[in-house]
Design an enzyme around this catalytic site. Structure first.
Site, PDB file in Angstrom:
ATOM      1  N   ARG A   1      -1.322  -6.599  12.572  1.00 21.83           N
ATOM      2  CA  ARG A   1      -0.200  -5.868  13.163  1.00 21.83           C
ATOM      3  C   ARG A   1       1.119  -6.514  12.750  1.00 21.83           C
ATOM      4  O   ARG A   1       1.206  -7.750  12.628  1.00 21.83           O
ATOM      5  CB  ARG A   1      -0.350  -5.921  14.691  1.00 21.83           C
ATOM      6  CG  ARG A   1       0.667  -5.130  15.493  1.00 21.83           C
ATOM      7  CD  ARG A   1       0.440  -3.659  15.375  1.00 21.83           C
ATOM      8  NE  ARG A   1       1.142  -2.879  16.397  1.00 21.83           N
ATOM      9  CZ  ARG A   1       1.295  -1.563  16.310  1.00 21.83           C
ATOM     10  NH1 ARG A   1       0.837  -0.888  15.267  1.00 21.83           N
ATOM     11  NH2 ARG A   1       1.910  -0.904  17.263  1.00 21.83           N
TER      12      ARG A   1
ATOM     13  N   THR B   1       0.003   7.570  10.073  1.00 24.05           N
ATOM     14  CA  THR B   1      -1.087   6.590  10.078  1.00 24.05           C
ATOM     15  C   THR B   1      -2.276   7.175   9.339  1.00 24.05           C
ATOM     16  O   THR B   1      -2.325   8.360   9.076  1.00 24.05           O
ATOM     17  CB  THR B   1      -1.440   6.255  11.548  1.00 24.05           C
ATOM     18  OG1 THR B   1      -0.284   5.713  12.169  1.00 24.05           O
ATOM     19  CG2 THR B   1      -2.569   5.282  11.697  1.00 24.05           C
TER      20      THR B   1
ATOM     21  N   GLU C   1       3.779   3.477  10.946  1.00 22.06           N
ATOM     22  CA  GLU C   1       4.285   4.107  12.176  1.00 22.06           C
ATOM     23  C   GLU C   1       4.666   5.562  11.930  1.00 22.06           C
ATOM     24  O   GLU C   1       3.790   6.381  11.780  1.00 22.06           O
ATOM     25  CB  GLU C   1       5.426   3.322  12.812  1.00 22.06           C
ATOM     26  CG  GLU C   1       5.441   3.337  14.353  1.00 22.06           C
ATOM     27  CD  GLU C   1       5.437   4.690  15.044  1.00 22.06           C
ATOM     28  OE1 GLU C   1       4.377   5.074  15.550  1.00 22.06           O
ATOM     29  OE2 GLU C   1       6.495   5.338  15.116  1.00 22.06           O
TER      30      GLU C   1
ATOM     31  N   ASP D   1       7.312   0.833  18.524  1.00 21.99           N
ATOM     32  CA  ASP D   1       6.168   0.883  19.447  1.00 21.99           C
ATOM     33  C   ASP D   1       6.376  -0.038  20.656  1.00 21.99           C
ATOM     34  O   ASP D   1       5.591  -0.015  21.602  1.00 21.99           O
ATOM     35  CB  ASP D   1       4.858   0.494  18.732  1.00 21.99           C
ATOM     36  CG  ASP D   1       4.236   1.680  18.000  1.00 21.99           C
ATOM     37  OD1 ASP D   1       4.790   2.788  18.083  1.00 21.99           O
ATOM     38  OD2 ASP D   1       3.190   1.504  17.350  1.00 21.99           O
TER      39      ASP D   1
ATOM     40  N   SER E   1      -0.150  -1.096  20.380  1.00 20.19           N
ATOM     41  CA  SER E   1      -0.589   0.009  19.532  1.00 20.19           C
ATOM     42  C   SER E   1      -1.606   0.875  20.265  1.00 20.19           C
ATOM     43  O   SER E   1      -2.161   0.458  21.289  1.00 20.19           O
ATOM     44  CB  SER E   1      -1.228  -0.567  18.266  1.00 20.19           C
ATOM     45  OG  SER E   1      -1.852   0.432  17.513  1.00 20.19           O
ATOM     46  N   SER E   2      -1.845   2.056  19.717  1.00 20.29           N
ATOM     47  CA  SER E   2      -2.929   2.911  20.229  1.00 20.29           C
ATOM     48  C   SER E   2      -4.040   3.037  19.200  1.00 20.29           C
ATOM     49  O   SER E   2      -5.002   3.782  19.404  1.00 20.29           O
ATOM     50  CB  SER E   2      -2.408   4.310  20.514  1.00 20.29           C
ATOM     51  OG  SER E   2      -1.340   4.237  21.399  1.00 20.29           O
TER      52      SER E   2
ATOM     53  N   GLY F   1      -0.781   8.671  16.780  1.00 19.86           N
ATOM     54  CA  GLY F   1       0.002   8.058  17.857  1.00 19.86           C
ATOM     55  C   GLY F   1      -0.905   7.762  19.040  1.00 19.86           C
ATOM     56  O   GLY F   1      -2.092   7.469  18.880  1.00 19.86           O
TER      57      GLY F   1
HETATM   58  N1  GLU Z   1       2.285   3.230  15.479  1.00 19.13           N
HETATM   59  C1  GLU Z   1       1.237   3.868  16.208  1.00 19.13           C
HETATM   60  C2  GLU Z   1       0.351   2.840  16.880  1.00 19.13           C
HETATM   61  O1  GLU Z   1       0.173   1.766  16.373  1.00 19.13           O
HETATM   62  C3  GLU Z   1       0.362   4.701  15.331  1.00 19.13           C
HETATM   63  C4  GLU Z   1       0.985   5.942  14.920  1.00 19.13           C
HETATM   64  C5  GLU Z   1      -0.023   6.976  14.450  1.00 19.13           C
HETATM   65  O2  GLU Z   1      -1.148   6.936  14.800  1.00 19.13           O
HETATM   66  O3  GLU Z   1       0.274   7.831  13.700  1.00 19.13           O
HETATM   67  O4  GLU Z   1      -0.180   3.121  17.900  1.00 19.13           O
END
Ligand code: GLU
Length: 596
Positions: A125, A416, A436, A456, A480-481, A503
């Site tokens: 990360r 992503t 991102e 984020d 993050s997700s 996201g």
């Molecule tokens: N930046 C987001 C995250 O780390 C991911 C964005 C995406 O999944 O498109 O959760």
């Protein structure tokens, strides 16, 4: 195979150049040029437009772009491991799907060592620069910036971790020489690749409008003021140069050498939002090996990425609550299945928003959040009569910690990519990789785009007198997700490799696919295809133009606030059953699954 083709090509090239000496006909030259370009061209039909189910006995790759999948398969065919293939795939994705991931960003990776039956996770990360303060996203008047104003330019660029991650997994788990993993990406950068419809659509849409305000990106993606079209052959010679340096000198050139200079200058001198990322941040960057977060769901072990990702905890909580409902009996066509999934998700997001952040900075009560008694209590809040009022408040798994923090849902865009790989040795990789938002910060250096991952973080450091766990701090990693996931069966055999972009909706996309495979026995492609119903502790979002729309009225009568919209997941998965490996790729994007 690729080496063989290249050798044949070189011999042919050599002979042809001798003949060209003798034959001063331009016609021959034109044919030659189109032959060289042809080697890199991809037909539209090679992109995923519907199902992409693939079967294999030995190895499999599922990823977001056919060029990247091909690059991975070439490596696996040579006897390379999943780690080797991941390096080649990521480098090609950077080139052909630049809006989503690349060496200017960060990633999380699960590595399953098939021989030792051991699972590790790697945290690549991005980190906040050392000079960052908690006022990073607060304006002169003390008010948090608007999200879109924070995304663009240098301010939100975190120290990229993807290359360090690739180097680490190659060192620990690779077989093929580092420089050989760059063959496909260098060939495609120099010879050109066919631009996909998805990339073109991004360039000509709203995201492209932001991108074109940045000079380097404009000059590259909008030659003559117009976006590059799908079907065009695009070369990226600056990226080829960077790749060649990396292949010869290793990642040091990125973290300490000439590429680091380019990154620092680009971030510092950005016309909009100049940022703080420096060469010293790059030099200090470290990948962190973390234990996987695993929990049981209907006799399966589900493992994923722990904090700073909220993925594995949220998925574990949702499934833990759903253990109390008989989803397999209800099936995918029953509204109540989706009601319970949405409700459990709502409650899990309430906890996620309050408790999960970088564990090296805040105490995340991971065990307490996943405790089965705690989840049983939470599940009791779910009623078959009425949807829980939103936003649902967070639970109280550990009172000492509950008192400290206030919630923040955060906001993230969707740029992503997810890569799933199984190699012939039984090793597997689940890697979610990101810059991102689409095109990240829009800043480009050395042929690649830099991330905007720091958005984020929560923009505000506190709320109602309480700290926000995911507030900005120097050297911290934003929550993050991303949810790279692996599932093991009752005998601890690897069963499923899965993940998605999207996201914070990633969590819902992955949960749905897990339930579709485990409870509803769907094959991997049908599980991916199934319409989405997602709740992030707000509206219940139902995927437009799918069967899921049938549940809208009934869910509404249970009190859900319904929003019907496109839900653009990019699920890439591999399912292992007996002796067959089955790959699936999300028809909502352009990826494919392919084996040998
Ligand atoms: N930046 C987001 C995250 O780390 C991911 C964005 C995406 O999944 O498109 O959760």
């Amino acid at each position: 195979m690729e080496r063989f083709l290249n050798l044949k090509y070189l011999l042919f090239n050599n002979l042809l150049s001798r003949w060209l000496h003798l034959l001063p006909f331009t016609g021959v030259l034109i044919t030659f040029l189109s032959i060289t370009a042809g080697a890199n061209e991809l037909k539209e039909q090679e992109y995923n437009k519907a199902d992409s189910i693939a079967f294999s006995k030995n190895y499999m790759v599922s990823a977001a772009n056919p060029y990247a999948v091909r690059a991975g398969l070439e490596i696996l065919k040579q006897g390379g491991t999943a780690a080797d293939a991941a390096v080649a795939i990521q480098l090609v994705l950077n080139l052909v799907e630049p809006q989503s991931s690349g060496i200017g960003g960060g990633a999380f990776l699960l590595y399953y060592d098939g021989l030792n039956r051991e699972l590790v996770t790697y945290d690549g990360r991005e980190t906040a620069p050392e000079k960052t303060t908690q006022k990073l996203f607060i304006n002169k008047n003390g008010v948090p910036l608007k999200f879109i104003n924070a995304v663009v330019g240098g301010r939100a660029v975190g120290t990229p971790g993807t290359l360090a991650l690739l180097e680490t997994i190659h060192k620990h788990h690779g077989k093929v020489e580092w420089k050989d993993l760059f063959e496909s990406s260098i060939r495609l950068s120099e010879g050109g690749f066919t631009v996909s419809k998805r990339l073109h659509d991004y360039l000509r849409g709203n995201y492209g409008n932001y991108l074109r305000t940045f000079k380097t990106a404009r000059n590259f993606y909008f030659p003559g003021g117009q976006p590059i079209k799908n079907g065009d052959l695009l070369k990226n010679l600056s990226f080829a140069k960077t790749l060649k340096l990396l292949s010869k000198e290793g990642v040091k050139v990125f973290y300490e050498g000439s590429v680091a200079d380019g990154i620092e200058n680009t971030v510092k001198n950005s016309a909009v939002n100049p940022g703080l990322l420096s060469k010293s941040d790059l030099k200090k960057y470290r990948v962190i090996k973390r234990p996987p977060i695993c929990h049981y769901y209907r006799k399966h072990k589900i493992c994923g990425m722990g904090p700073p990702s909220s993925g594995a905890i949220a998925i574990g909580q949702i499934l833990g609550m759903l253990e109390n409902f008989n989803l397999s009996e209800l099936g995918p066509k029953n509204t109540y299945s989706w009601h319970y999934i949405s409700e459990a998700s709502k409650l899990a997001f309430a906890d996620r928003n309050k408790y999960v952040a970088d564990p090296d900075f805040v105490k995340v009560p991971t065990q307490e959040l996943l405790n089965s008694h705690y989840l049983k209590t939470r599940a009791k809040l779910i009623s078959s009569k009425r949807s829980i009022f939103t936003p649902a408040p967070a639970g109280n798994p550990k009172p000492k910690i509950s008192r400290i923090y206030s919630s923040d849902p955060g906001e993230s865009r969707s740029g992503t990519s997810h890569i799933s790989i199984i190699d012939q040795y039984g090793n597997a990789i689940s890697m979610t990789t990101t810059i991102e938002g689409p095109f990240g910060s829009q800043l480009m250096t050395n042929g690649f785009l830099l991330n905007n991952e720091l958005t984020d973080f929560s923009f505000a450091p506190s709320r109602d007198g309480r700290l926000i766990a995911n507030r900005v701090e120097p050297l911290k990693r934003p929550r993050s997700s991303m949810s790279p996931t692996m599932v093991f069966d009752n005998d601890d055999n690897l069963k499923l490799v899965i993940g998605s972009p999207g996201g914070a909706r990633i969590i819902g996309y992955v949960v749905k696919t897990l339930i579709a495979v485990i409870d509803w026995n769907l094959d991997i492609q049908s599980a991916i295809n199934l319409g989405h119903v997602v709740n992030r502790n707000g509206n219940t979002e139902i995927e437009f133009s799918t069967d899921a729309m049938k549940f809208a009225n009934r869910l509404e009568s249970l009190g859900h606030k319904i929003k019907i919209r496109k839900l653009n997941s990019g699920l890439h998965g591999i399912l292992v059953t007996n002796d067959t490996i089955t790959g699936g790729a999300d028809p909502r994007r352009e990826g494919v699954a392919q084996g040998n």
